[in-house]
Write a protein that holds these residues in place. Structure first.
Motif, short mmCIF file in Angstrom:
data_model
loop_
_atom_site.label_atom_id
_atom_site.label_comp_id
_atom_site.label_asym_id
_atom_site.label_seq_id
_atom_site.Cartn_x
_atom_site.Cartn_y
_atom_site.Cartn_z
N SER A 199 29.54 12.92 -12.41
CA SER A 199 29.13 12.12 -13.71
C SER A 199 27.86 11.49 -13.51
CB SER A 199 30.15 11.15 -14.00
OG SER A 199 30.16 9.87 -12.66
N TYR A 200 27.30 10.98 -14.70
CA TYR A 200 26.11 10.18 -14.67
C TYR A 200 26.45 9.38 -15.99
CZ TYR A 200 24.38 12.96 -18.58
OH TYR A 200 24.36 13.58 -19.98
N LYS A 201 25.65 8.19 -15.79
CA LYS A 201 25.99 6.98 -16.33
C LYS A 201 24.66 6.63 -17.30
CE LYS A 201 28.23 2.42 -15.14
NZ LYS A 201 28.39 1.48 -14.12
N LEU A 202 25.15 6.17 -18.65
CA LEU A 202 24.11 5.44 -19.21
C LEU A 202 24.50 4.04 -19.66
CD1 LEU A 202 23.96 8.33 -22.00
CD2 LEU A 202 22.37 8.16 -20.13
N VAL A 208 26.67 -1.51 -23.05
CA VAL A 208 28.06 -0.99 -22.71
C VAL A 208 27.87 0.36 -21.85
CG1 VAL A 208 30.18 0.34 -23.91
CG2 VAL A 208 28.95 -1.63 -25.05
N PRO A 209 28.46 0.38 -20.60
CA PRO A 209 28.48 1.50 -19.87
C PRO A 209 28.96 2.75 -20.38
CG PRO A 209 29.77 -0.17 -18.84
CD PRO A 209 29.17 -0.62 -19.97
N ILE A 210 28.39 3.78 -20.43
CA ILE A 210 28.65 5.05 -21.13
C ILE A 210 28.80 6.01 -19.98
CG2 ILE A 210 28.40 6.98 -22.73
CD1 ILE A 210 26.81 4.68 -24.19
N GLU A 211 30.03 6.55 -19.48
CA GLU A 211 30.04 7.64 -18.23
C GLU A 211 30.55 8.84 -18.73
OE1 GLU A 211 32.73 5.83 -15.38
OE2 GLU A 211 31.81 3.94 -15.19
N LEU A 212 29.61 9.83 -18.19
CA LEU A 212 29.64 11.16 -18.65
C LEU A 212 30.04 12.11 -17.79
CD1 LEU A 212 26.45 10.83 -21.19
CD2 LEU A 212 28.88 10.71 -22.00
N TYR A 213 31.44 12.79 -17.74
CA TYR A 213 31.73 13.57 -16.84
C TYR A 213 31.51 15.01 -16.98
CZ TYR A 213 33.63 9.51 -14.77
OH TYR A 213 33.92 8.24 -14.07
#
Ligand SMILES: [Zn+2]
Length: 689
Positions: A199-202, A208-213
């Motif tokens: 994953s990476y995170k924005l 707000v943390p947005i975690e993209l898997y």
């Protein structure tokens, strides 16, 4: 219907009025070689009025024990609910703990992508009210509670759930993942995903943390798929005017998903058919699903319908706000085209007598989603943008983390605008058919739309009459829907002047327009050859596939063409590759050895490691060409009993078609002799349908 009776009509009756479940803490274990869930769930329950019994919804339990305030107690279980008899006194808070093993038949899916007999991915689908199929819980959407989930799974896998990850503990060969939430939600929104992910995170504009898997090693696809995620998130927060209601937002693709996506609180799960590289994303964009599920984090998750009669408060709102997000990303013409297309589908539904009023719980998805979105748009037009935003903000603020009815929403509209809304309700909420006249009126109020309608009216004119307006449309680079409409209309005309128009608009370098040009071309001739030749390298697998077919038909040097294309394209989608293989198999210049190789490559696409779309396309080709191998039939029979309805339905049709051929019949009969009696019976039933 008057306002008052309307309210009575939509009153809600929770299933367990004497108890309020405050929180749920679950500890769950998953083992690679088992499709059971083992663990425990502990509820803190506030007794709101004295009662002799309590229940917890629980399906597919293999074994369970119930503890009341720490003590093992007797309970009844009927396959649907665990029933507890005791004296529960008003205003007491009790703790209810259930140790259990469940064997879910639905709502939790164990995916074996490699076909080695054990799962390598697990995902859940809780809507509607299905979570109790794997986890003892309260189905009633009106009992929102705080959720904490602990998942223990093999250590090469990532486990995801709702809320923030508070602790990740590495133990012997397993990892324990602890998730917790600080706001309550309904149980259908509980979700678990376990699989091999990176994953990476924005961070959103508001932090707000947005975690993209993404699947391990597929970062390039992640960057393409999630390209618009942050923009959509920031847009929705601004547009809705209420801060994102949860601590974290995650998105994760899963294999063989039931739908396009599901908006589990803070954890959107979506079909990996939307997880594509840059070119694939141009063909099958994740943007609409992305925005739709994200909008549900407010509409559905923060404010939840009391019952399905008010389902448009979820789907109509999510659809409309995703349309607004697309307007923000792609412009007004795109938005108007969405409105227009949805209206067209709804009018068609009315025409065939399948329409229902929006507040009918048995409405079709089209009604809940698109009629619902249209109702909101009509309301926005009526009250104005500014008032509309105020209404939305107040509606969410007043009902945050609670349940809502249509009345709650309309009450806000009246409160803020002073309008009685009788007219609006009759026309948009209680009308059995789609109010086409009003919709058309709204569409016609946009000048861009007026031109589009004029063009539409041209579809029955002859070329000379239409030519001037075609030329005008061809000058408007920004009006993509009009350009596409023109290209489609041009297929009806033989006049060679149309090729100048096509050439002109193809120079605009617009992906959708160029795709429409290629898809609407039936054959290559001296006028369109150069255009199709330039479009063969378009960043769209769909365009490339059709252009390849047209050029292959046109050329004498078929083998040379195919080899040239293969060497110049860096990446091919499975569908484009299959199409290439089929053409190669039909090209005489390839040697038999080459064709043997291509055939085996084509046949490999029915393997369960591929997506459903790919497998289905492979079956289409192989059945049509009557070149199914024994292995292909084995895969096809397995697909006939897949959990996704659309997929098993077409697979069953394919199996019946195959059974009508001599070789097919022989292979299927042969495979059946290896099966258990029950499996044989299942296959026979499919064949006899
Ligand atoms: Zn939805």
């Amino acid at each position: 219907m008057s306002f008052v009776s309307f309210w009575v009509y939509s009153q809600n009756t929770p299933s367990q009025t004497y108890a309020d479940f405050l929180s749920a803490t679950a500890r769950l274990q998953f083992q690679n070689d088992s499709e059971n869930v083992t663990g425990e769930i502990s509820f803190d329950v506030q007794i709101t009025s004295t009662t002799d019994s309590l229940f917890v919804d629980a399906k597919s339990l293999k074994e369970h024990e119930v503890f009341l305030n720490g003590n093992l107690v007797k309970s009844d279980y009927n396959g649907e609910r665990i029933l507890l008899h005791s004296r529960f006194r008003e205003s007491d808070t009790i703790n209810l703990r259930i140790k259990f093993t469940s064997e879910p038949k639905k709502a939790m899916y164990f995916i074996d992508a490699t076909g080695d007999g054990s799962w390598n991915q697990i995902w859940t689908q809780g809507q509607g009210k299905y979570t109790s199929n794997w986890l003892p819980s309260i189905d009633d959407m009106n009992d929102k509670m705080l959720w904490n989930l602990q998942i223990t799974a093999p250590d090469h896998l990532t486990s995801l759930s709702n809320g923030v990850l508070t602790q990740k503990k590495e133990l012997d060969n397993v990892i324990q993942w602890n998730y917790s939430m600080d706001q309550p939600m309904s149980s259908y929104l509980v979700a678990i995903v376990i699989g091999e992910y990176d994953s990476y995170k924005l961070f959103s504009e508001t932090g707000v943390p947005i975690e993209l898997y993404y699947y391990k090693g597929e970062k390039n696809k992640a960057l393409a798929t999630y390209k618009k995620t942050k923009e959509i998130f920031d847009f929705l927060e601004r547009e809705i005017g209420y801060p994102y209601p949860w601590q974290v937002y995650r998105q994760v693709p899963v294999k063989d998903f039931l739908y396009s996506g599901m908006e589990n609180t803070g954890l959107t799960v979506y079909s990996d058919s939307f997880f594509n590289d840059e070119i694939g994303s141009n063909d099958r964009s994740y943007v609409t699903v992305n925005a739709h599920e994200m909008a549900h984090q407010w509409f559905g998750n923060l404010v939840t319908e009391t019952e399905s009669q008010h389902h448009w408060l979820h789907e109509g709102f999510a659809t409309y706000f995703s349309m607004l997000a697309e307007q923000y990303l792609y412009g007004d013409n795109h938005f108007l085209n969405l409105l227009y297309t949805k209206a067209e589908n709804l009018v068609e539904q009315s025409r065939t007598g399948k329409s229902t009023e929006l507040l009918n719980p048995g409405s079709s998805s089209l009604t809940f989603y698109d009629h619902g979105a249209w109702a909101l748009h009509a309301l926005k037009v009526k009250v104005g943008d500014k008032a509309f935003k105020t209404i939305i903000r107040h509606y969410l603020t007043t009902n945050a983390y609670d349940n809502v009815t249509t009345f709650d929403f309309l009450e806000k509209v009246t409160e803020i605008t002073g309008l009685d809304l009788l007219d609006f309700r009759e026309r948009w909420l209680l009308n059995k058919s789609f109010p086409a006249k009003e919709a058309l009126q709204i569409l016609r109020s946009y000048p861009e739309m007026e031109e589009f309608f004029q063009l539409k009216a041209r579809s029955i004119s002859n070329f000379n009459e239409s030519f001037t307006s075609f030329k005008e449309v061809a000058n408007e680079r920004d009006n993509i829907p009009a350009l596409i409409e023109m290209i489609q209309q041009l297929t009806l005309h033989d006049d060679i002047r149309k090729y100048d128009l096509i050439k002109k608009v193809s120079n605009y370098d617009l992906l959708e327009v160029n795709r429409a040009i290629v898809l609407s071309t039936q054959q290559i001739n001296d006028y369109n050859r150069s255009v199709i030749q330039t479009l063969i390298d378009e960043p769209s697998y769909v365009t490339r596939e059709s252009a390849m077919f047209l050029l292959w038909q046109d050329t004498k040097n078929k083998k040379e063409l195919l080899l040239d294309l293969k060497s110049r394209w860096d990446t091919l989608s499975p569908e484009l590759n299959m199409s290439w293989l089929v053409l190669a198999l039909s090209t005489p210049e390839f040697t038999n050895a080459e064709k043997q190789l291509y055939l085996s490559l084509l046949r490999d696409y029915t393997d369960s490691k591929h997506s459903m779309i790919t497998r289905q396309a492979a079956f289409d080709y192989l059945i049509q060409l009557d070149i199914m191998s024994e292995e292909n039939y084995r895969d096809l029979i397995a697909s006939c009993f897949h959990h996704v309805w659309r997929f098993y339905k077409t697979s069953r049709e394919h199996l019946r078609t195959g059974f009508k051929t001599e070789t097919g019949r022989e292979i299927i009969k042969n495979l059946m002799t290896e099966m258990s009696d029950t499996d044989q019976l299942k296959v026979e039933r499919v064949l006899s349908q």
